[in-house]
Design an enzyme around this catalytic site. Sequence first.
Site, PDB file in Angstrom:
ATOM      1  N   ASP A 106       0.825  -1.212   0.000  1.00 12.93           N
ATOM      2  CA  ASP A 106       0.000   0.000   0.000  1.00 12.93           C
ATOM      3  C   ASP A 106       0.858   1.260   0.000  1.00 12.93           C
ATOM      4  O   ASP A 106       0.538   2.247  -0.683  1.00 12.93           O
ATOM      5  CB  ASP A 106      -0.974  -0.005   1.180  1.00 12.93           C
ATOM      6  CG  ASP A 106      -0.289  -0.128   2.534  1.00 12.93           C
ATOM      7  OD1 ASP A 106       0.896  -0.553   2.591  1.00 12.93           O
ATOM      8  OD2 ASP A 106      -0.929   0.185   3.553  1.00 12.93           O
ATOM      9  N   ARG A 107       1.967   1.227   0.738  1.00  7.50           N
ATOM     10  CA  ARG A 107       2.873   2.376   0.746  1.00  7.50           C
ATOM     11  C   ARG A 107       3.480   2.581  -0.645  1.00  7.50           C
ATOM     12  O   ARG A 107       3.577   3.713  -1.134  1.00  7.50           O
ATOM     13  CB  ARG A 107       3.976   2.182   1.783  1.00  7.50           C
ATOM     14  CG  ARG A 107       3.466   2.129   3.218  1.00  7.50           C
ATOM     15  CD  ARG A 107       4.560   1.702   4.192  1.00  7.50           C
ATOM     16  NE  ARG A 107       5.607   2.714   4.330  1.00  7.50           N
ATOM     17  CZ  ARG A 107       6.750   2.510   4.994  1.00  7.50           C
ATOM     18  NH1 ARG A 107       6.989   1.320   5.549  1.00  7.50           N
ATOM     19  NH2 ARG A 107       7.648   3.471   5.092  1.00  7.50           N
TER      20      ARG A 107
END
Length: 254
Positions: A106-107
């Site tokens: 997600d980062r």
Amino acid sequence: MTLLAIDIGNTRLKWALYPSAVPGSEPVAHGARFLETIDQLGEAEWAGLAPPPRHVLGCCVASDSVRHRVEEQLELWDVAPRWVVPGAAEAGVTNGYDHPMRLGSDRWVALIGARARVLAAGARRPVLVVMAGTAVTVDALDADGRFLGGLILPGHGIMLRALEAGTAGLRVPTGEVREFPTNTSDALTSGGNFAIAGAIERMHRHLQQRCGEPPLCIVTGGAGWKVVPALTIDHELIDTLIFDGLLTIAAQRG
């Protein structure tokens, strides 16, 4: 090329159906579910999707068992999902993590989405990417698209639960954010909020010193709206940053 983009977090699954993998395009349908109810997607929201997705691209930070449950729901269509795995570089972003594949997907996707937004605006500038959810991440991207590193800290809910578990007498109702709290509820709520804002603003200073210019600060995530009122730096609240990144990746991969 219809694309179903999926973002599986620690608490919720969010999805959006796009008519094509074109960054900046608007979804024709979207939704969200808590992870406890994702087994109903194939018989509910996804059952009526039209046109059906030809491609599925997602990022998942939940467990493998959660991802497998989602894949079972995707059997509704004859399409194999692809899940983003961070690498050394993709879509104009270079991964500076010591072990690139250990960076949360997600980062990674959010960084790619932020970079795409900056370039689409005709600018080349550093960006601070804040994702506020169950946990909070604060990631630094320089003007050349290099991920320099970032922070992981507990979200507001985790902070409060930790204090309740480790300290007697702190099981109190949620309070308000005050500059000078005069009761325990407000003190806890303000303390957590200011701790997160302080981490963001410190990283903002670090990135400005490193790059020699003020970075753009982009805040996203389900708890982003709780964070931004305490910030004293310029910022943008963008709910769709993960989907921006997934669209960019899909367009690059073809």
